[in-house]
Scaffold this motif. Sequence first.
Motif, PDB file in Angstrom:
ATOM      1  N   ARG A  56       0.829  -1.274  -0.402  1.00 15.32           N
ATOM      2  CA  ARG A  56      -0.035   0.224  -0.071  1.00 15.32           C
ATOM      3  C   ARG A  56       1.215   1.205  -0.093  1.00 15.32           C
ATOM      4  NH1 ARG A  56      -4.807  -1.677   4.591  1.00 15.32           N
ATOM      5  NH2 ARG A  56      -2.650  -2.086   6.009  1.00 15.32           N
ATOM      6  N   ARG A  76      -1.738   1.193  10.605  1.00 17.65           N
ATOM      7  CA  ARG A  76      -2.527   0.131  10.010  1.00 17.65           C
ATOM      8  C   ARG A  76      -1.064  -0.714   9.617  1.00 17.65           C
ATOM      9  NH1 ARG A  76      -5.313   4.489  10.087  1.00 17.65           N
ATOM     10  NH2 ARG A  76      -7.572   4.193  10.159  1.00 17.65           N
ATOM     11  N   MET A 162      -7.590   1.019  15.039  1.00 14.49           N
ATOM     12  CA  MET A 162      -6.261   2.027  14.608  1.00 14.49           C
ATOM     13  C   MET A 162      -6.920   3.704  15.904  1.00 14.49           C
ATOM     14  SD  MET A 162      -5.928   0.538  12.418  1.00 14.49           S
ATOM     15  CE  MET A 162      -6.329  -0.291  11.400  1.00 14.49           C
TER      16      MET A 162
ATOM     17  N   ALA B  48      -7.527  -6.646   4.225  1.00 16.77           N
ATOM     18  CA  ALA B  48      -7.050  -5.836   5.672  1.00 16.77           C
ATOM     19  C   ALA B  48      -7.210  -5.915   6.933  1.00 16.77           C
ATOM     20  CB  ALA B  48      -5.854  -4.690   4.899  1.00 16.77           C
ATOM     21  N   CYS B  49      -6.782  -4.795   7.706  1.00 18.32           N
ATOM     22  CA  CYS B  49      -7.245  -4.142   8.893  1.00 18.32           C
ATOM     23  C   CYS B  49      -8.950  -4.238   9.216  1.00 18.32           C
ATOM     24  CB  CYS B  49      -7.233  -2.552   8.713  1.00 18.32           C
ATOM     25  SG  CYS B  49      -5.867  -1.837   8.383  1.00 18.32           S
ATOM     26  N   CYS B  50     -10.019  -4.487   7.903  1.00 12.76           N
ATOM     27  CA  CYS B  50     -11.092  -4.466   8.571  1.00 12.76           C
ATOM     28  C   CYS B  50     -11.303  -6.065   8.337  1.00 12.76           C
ATOM     29  CB  CYS B  50     -11.650  -4.032   7.139  1.00 12.76           C
ATOM     30  SG  CYS B  50     -11.521  -1.898   6.989  1.00 12.76           S
ATOM     31  N   GLY B  86     -11.542  -4.610   3.703  1.00 14.29           N
ATOM     32  CA  GLY B  86      -9.636  -4.047   3.317  1.00 14.29           C
ATOM     33  C   GLY B  86      -9.507  -3.412   2.255  1.00 14.29           C
ATOM     34  N   THR B  87      -7.933  -3.241   1.861  1.00 18.98           N
ATOM     35  CA  THR B  87      -7.986  -2.632   0.684  1.00 18.98           C
ATOM     36  C   THR B  87      -7.437  -3.416  -0.257  1.00 18.98           C
ATOM     37  OG1 THR B  87      -6.582  -1.710   2.328  1.00 18.98           O
ATOM     38  CG2 THR B  87      -5.688  -1.036  -0.273  1.00 18.98           C
ATOM     39  N   GLY B 113     -15.343  -0.704   4.552  1.00 20.75           N
ATOM     40  CA  GLY B 113     -14.243   0.509   5.134  1.00 20.75           C
ATOM     41  C   GLY B 113     -13.888   1.123   3.643  1.00 20.75           C
ATOM     42  N   ALA B 114     -12.776   2.452   4.148  1.00 21.01           N
ATOM     43  CA  ALA B 114     -13.060   2.842   3.193  1.00 21.01           C
ATOM     44  C   ALA B 114     -11.955   2.547   1.928  1.00 21.01           C
ATOM     45  CB  ALA B 114     -12.445   4.466   3.635  1.00 21.01           C
ATOM     46  N   CYS B 115     -10.929   1.709   2.367  1.00 18.90           N
ATOM     47  CA  CYS B 115     -10.312   1.501   1.225  1.00 18.90           C
ATOM     48  C   CYS B 115     -11.113   0.941   0.243  1.00 18.90           C
ATOM     49  CB  CYS B 115      -9.311   0.193   1.861  1.00 18.90           C
ATOM     50  SG  CYS B 115      -8.027   0.833   2.489  1.00 18.90           S
ATOM     51  N   PRO B 121      -7.594   5.775   2.892  1.00 16.29           N
ATOM     52  CA  PRO B 121      -6.272   6.778   3.457  1.00 16.29           C
ATOM     53  C   PRO B 121      -5.181   6.285   2.624  1.00 16.29           C
ATOM     54  CG  PRO B 121      -6.679   4.908   5.160  1.00 16.29           C
ATOM     55  CD  PRO B 121      -7.647   4.499   4.407  1.00 16.29           C
ATOM     56  N   PHE B 122      -5.149   5.176   2.181  1.00  9.34           N
ATOM     57  CA  PHE B 122      -4.130   4.533   0.642  1.00  9.34           C
ATOM     58  C   PHE B 122      -4.734   5.237  -0.492  1.00  9.34           C
ATOM     59  CE2 PHE B 122      -3.846   1.984   4.100  1.00  9.34           C
ATOM     60  CZ  PHE B 122      -2.344   2.129   5.004  1.00  9.34           C
ATOM     61  N   GLY B 144     -16.248   3.852   7.100  1.00  7.28           N
ATOM     62  CA  GLY B 144     -15.423   3.671   7.960  1.00  7.28           C
ATOM     63  C   GLY B 144     -13.870   3.310   8.429  1.00  7.28           C
ATOM     64  N   CYS B 145     -13.198   3.553   8.823  1.00  9.03           N
ATOM     65  CA  CYS B 145     -11.994   3.252   8.663  1.00  9.03           C
ATOM     66  C   CYS B 145     -11.562   2.530  10.243  1.00  9.03           C
ATOM     67  CB  CYS B 145     -10.770   4.132   7.912  1.00  9.03           C
ATOM     68  SG  CYS B 145      -8.933   3.603   8.331  1.00  9.03           S
ATOM     69  N   PRO B 146     -11.562   1.340  10.617  1.00  4.45           N
ATOM     70  CA  PRO B 146     -12.166   0.031  10.133  1.00  4.45           C
ATOM     71  C   PRO B 146     -13.466   0.481  10.558  1.00  4.45           C
ATOM     72  CG  PRO B 146     -11.116  -0.363  12.085  1.00  4.45           C
ATOM     73  CD  PRO B 146     -10.626   0.565  11.866  1.00  4.45           C
TER      74      PRO B 146
END
Lengths: 385, 252
Positions: A56, A76, A162, B48-50, B86-87, B113-115, B121-122, B144-146
């Motif tokens: 990313r 992240r 986060m 990913a994170c989500c 996730g992204t 998630g926003a990704c 964010p990325f 949301g993130c996440p």
Amino acid sequence: MEKTFAVKNLSLVDNQTLEINIGPQHPSTHGVFRMNVVLDGETIVSLKPVMGYLHRNHEQIAENMSYTSSMPYTDRLDYFNSMSNNFGYALTVEKLANIDVPEKAEYIRVIMAELTRLVNHVAVIGFLLNDLGAFFTPVLYAFREREKILDIFEDISGARMMCNYFRFGGVKRDLPAGVLDTIKDVVKKFPSFLEEFEALLTKNEILCMRCQNVGVLKPELAISAGITGPMLRASGVNYDIRKIDNYSIYKRFDFKIPLGQKGDVFDRYYVRILEMRESLKILEQALKDFPTSGDIISKKMTPYLKNFRNFKPPVGEAYARVECPKGELGFYVVSDGTPQPWRYHVRAPSLINLTILEDLCIGHKVADAIIILGSVDIVLGEVDH
Amino acid sequence: MALAQNISTVDDGLKSELGKKGIVVTTLNELYNWGRRSSIWPMQFGLACCAIEMIATACARYDIARFGAELFRASPRQSDLMIVAGTVTKKMAPNVVRLYNQMAEPKYVITMGACAIAGGPFIDGVNVLRGIDRYIPVDVHLPGCPPRPEALLYGLMELQKKIDGQTIETTEWYQKGLKREFPIPEYGPKGLIPKFNPEIWNPREEDHRRERYGQPILIGKKTKAPNLDAPPAAPRPVPAPAATAPTSPAAS
Ligand code: SF4
């Protein structure tokens, strides 16, 4: 299978090998990670990890924004332990710009970092058992404990995962009233959970059979490959940055470093359990001496909380590292005197711990490769940063 | 042969009156949708994170099982719902589309998630896809993130509402000869080819971003590396506090 690759030592392999792809969508690869495996029967002859499915551009994005703005991006990286990542980055910039951290902030930081360690290890053990075939039940237990700690994080920082809580020279805001009692409560009850977990697992015959003597990592190989964290300590190498660097205020606490003997999957599992107990010790001591009053952010940095684009560290470079639950997490930042760093680099423990996967897996069965991967404890956000 | 439109309805008052006596009156459509909406099987697929929040939703505290969606299937062939958590990078996007194509109809997509919605964010990353809706149709977007687990539950309930609104006569996958295959993008030298699927998504015709958000702050490209070897006391081009000698612990 888009790519084929030549197998070394063809004479050993015969013609009966089968090449398969595990991942990127596979429940046991902990995200999007692909293993290109060559099998002889069910034995692994060669294994090639394929990464980059979650790349990313973290470093490049951080080079294009102000120092404080990349703090949320460090969350992240390794999304299980955002607080530790914040810690590493904050330490680096503090080193770069010579910022002191007030006493109370140091205590808050240590408490947060150790709570994160609990979250991470508990989840890792849950997922490891998931990979062993105990489908989802251990994760339920693990996440039950995780939620309790996440509640604390939410009270403190406003976000569950986060957190984005650390700032250069301190932390973002003071602990809200009552949180200390919650933390004390969690710390007090955690050992009983660990005992429950251990009673079910540590002497469990299936677990022992599956994990012992699987994926043995020799200390020499571990050192030469740059492995850090619980993986290295499971191989019997006494190396913990909390003791070696004595960063922050870790000097004041009395804790031991658990070491493994063999370096197999079971040792890696057990070292994590013992590490949680040591973390609890640190937490207890930190909560006991927690200063009641004091600043939470250094005076020098207070004006930059709002106008963070004015923050310009002097020209120079800095590397600082923390013992994050996965290993040595280091940040390397070069400043050229402008609000953006000239170079920003992350030394991600997951990525480096993953490099020896092939050495661990060769000669084992496919099912073992899955648990070896689980015991390496990777998070793809960090591997591919 | 065109089927006659089903326009018969049950009077709500009568229905509840009968319900008190223990008689259930329903239409086939309702019964069918009830069954479908209460057993949505999501695909076990985290990016990913989500994805961690997705797992947390499945765990004891939030317990997605209350909505009938607890059975995470590892195979796309068995799942009804894809939660893109996730992204989505450009390397992963072809796989996501392929997995979507492999799912059996009827299939739904939640972007979490926003990704997954727009790059999140990325978004500035060269390797990040700016929204999976460029290639596959999305039913529910969860910002949301996440997003919190509650948000995922809410998204699931919204999806259930959507399923309730579908009828056997008009929904496309009950019709004959439906073939929904979405072209899988390929990774070319300059990103994905094609850049988006024009049947599903098209770029906005006029771009209002500049009026709304003003001129973006452009960061000049840096070309000159800082001279780290210069002795700390030496005068520097940048206005640094020259008096403080140990500015940089360079020997770290
Ligand atoms: S939306 Fe945020 S939490 Fe979710 S995958 Fe993207 S960066 Fe991670």
